[in-house]
Each structure stands twice: as C-alpha cells, then as structure tokens.
Write a protein that holds these residues in place. Sequence first.
Motif, PDB file in Angstrom:
ATOM      1  N   UNK A 189     -24.587 -20.888 -48.910  1.00 14.43           N
ATOM      2  CA  UNK A 189     -25.263 -20.231 -47.783  1.00 14.43           C
ATOM      3  C   UNK A 189     -24.236 -19.462 -46.957  1.00 14.43           C
ATOM      4  N   UNK A 190     -24.698 -18.373 -46.359  1.00 13.57           N
ATOM      5  CA  UNK A 190     -23.828 -17.557 -45.527  1.00 13.57           C
ATOM      6  C   UNK A 190     -24.484 -17.267 -44.188  1.00 13.57           C
ATOM      7  N   UNK A 191     -23.685 -17.293 -43.119  1.00 10.77           N
ATOM      8  CA  UNK A 191     -24.149 -16.908 -41.782  1.00 10.77           C
ATOM      9  C   UNK A 191     -23.134 -15.943 -41.181  1.00 10.77           C
ATOM     10  N   UNK A 192     -23.634 -14.902 -40.519  1.00  7.56           N
ATOM     11  CA  UNK A 192     -22.776 -13.940 -39.830  1.00  7.56           C
ATOM     12  C   UNK A 192     -23.309 -13.727 -38.423  1.00  7.56           C
ATOM     13  N   UNK A 193     -22.382 -13.538 -37.477  1.00 14.13           N
ATOM     14  CA  UNK A 193     -22.771 -13.236 -36.103  1.00 14.13           C
ATOM     15  C   UNK A 193     -21.738 -12.311 -35.486  1.00 14.13           C
ATOM     16  N   UNK A 194     -22.230 -11.273 -34.808  1.00 17.13           N
ATOM     17  CA  UNK A 194     -21.301 -10.393 -34.100  1.00 17.13           C
ATOM     18  C   UNK A 194     -20.597 -11.172 -32.984  1.00 17.13           C
ATOM     19  N   UNK A 195     -19.357 -10.877 -32.697  1.00 16.44           N
ATOM     20  CA  UNK A 195     -18.440 -10.089 -33.489  1.00 16.44           C
ATOM     21  C   UNK A 195     -17.473 -11.039 -34.160  1.00 16.44           C
ATOM     22  N   UNK A 196     -17.162 -10.757 -35.399  1.00 18.67           N
ATOM     23  CA  UNK A 196     -16.131 -11.490 -36.144  1.00 18.67           C
ATOM     24  C   UNK A 196     -16.402 -12.976 -36.308  1.00 18.67           C
ATOM     25  N   UNK A 197     -17.631 -13.352 -36.605  1.00 22.15           N
ATOM     26  CA  UNK A 197     -17.932 -14.743 -36.910  1.00 22.15           C
ATOM     27  C   UNK A 197     -18.662 -14.810 -38.252  1.00 22.15           C
ATOM     28  N   UNK A 198     -18.112 -15.599 -39.171  1.00 19.87           N
ATOM     29  CA  UNK A 198     -18.676 -15.709 -40.508  1.00 19.87           C
ATOM     30  C   UNK A 198     -18.530 -17.137 -41.011  1.00 19.87           C
ATOM     31  N   UNK A 199     -19.604 -17.657 -41.581  1.00 15.96           N
ATOM     32  CA  UNK A 199     -19.585 -18.978 -42.212  1.00 15.96           C
ATOM     33  C   UNK A 199     -20.014 -18.812 -43.666  1.00 15.96           C
TER      34      UNK A 199
END
Length: 206
Positions: free
Chosen positions: A64-74
């Motif tokens: 699974x992948x999660x992204x959130x502005x700015x510069x946050x990624x799991x």
Amino acid sequence: MRNKLILFCGMMCLALTLSAQTQSKEAIRAKINKAAQEMRTMQCDFTQTKYSKMLNDQMVSKGRMCYKQKNMLRWEYVSPYTYTFILNDTQVLLKNEHRNDIIDTKQNKMFKEIARIMMNSVIGKCLDDKEYKVELVPEAGEWVARLTPLKKNMKQMFQKIILHFDMKKAWVTKVELQEKKGDRTVIVLKNVRTNHEIDNKMFSVR
C-alpha cells in the motif's frame, strides 16, 4: 517548378505536423503537472514485479502507498514480506520486523535522490526535472514518459525510468525502473484515491 511546389507543400505539412505534436506534448505535460499540483493526498494499492536478467526469474510483492503534500510518502510492503519506507520531508524511516533505521537525507545525497525519484515518479512531478531527458508520447490509450538520467550517480543506478499515465485523470498508473545491468522493476498502482484525509501519524518516523 511543379516538383519545387510539391516539395514546398510537403515541407509545410511536415512543419505543421511537428508543430501540432509539440503543442500536444506541451498540453499533456501541463495537464499532468496540474493534476500533480492539485493532488493533496493519494492512496493506492500496488503490485511490484522485479525481473532479474541474470537469474531469468521474477519476484512479485504487494503493498500500500500513501502520499501527502508536501514531501510525505509511505510505501508499505505487506506480501510476501513486511517492510515500510516512510519519507517525511528530509527524514526517512526504514522499518522491518527486526529494526528501524532513520536516515537524514540532508546527510546522504544518494538516498535523497532515491527518495525524490520515488515520490515524484508516483505522483508524476518529475516531468520538469532538469536532471532527466524526458520523452513524452501518447501510446496505446495512455501517456508514456521516458526519463533518461543525466547525472552520473543516477546513470549508475537507472538506465531509464518509464511512467505510464491515465489519459483522463493524468495520474501515474505504472512505473518501470530499468537498471543499468538489465534488471527491471515494474510497479502497477491500483485502487487509486485522491484528496482524502490522511492522518499525519501515517508518516511518523519516530
């Protein structure tokens, strides 16, 4: 005279065709960039297939992948093993069943490049990156961007990065990493959801 006229008309048609293609590519790039800018969050499942040229074999993993502005990624693998990569600004957490490692990308330029490529590739923000030669074309019902590294250190890792975009939503649907030694990794994104709230705890590196 007739031959000259035919040649002139042919050259004009070619010029108009090239101009239309250029405008089309600029429009595609603008749409992809706009979608990336408007993407506050992104969540999806992924399937990653690693192809080994030497072993003539492939390994499939899912996560699974999660992204959130700015510069946050799991980036979280759940099968056939568990492993989590979290990027939060300049801090990276590498987590498995046995240990956690925290890396400051300010102190590790190579890791900073890898983290940047990973995030920008997933959300399609790397088309204007001056450190890559970018070829963008419509192909088989999608947009395909082929990125060739220009920096020496990245050339040693990747021969080419290929991004596949959904034409309607301008989202990345597949990422292909071609390595210098012939191996390649293909990541397919599924069940994509954008602009839903994500708790910042998902990106905690502590």
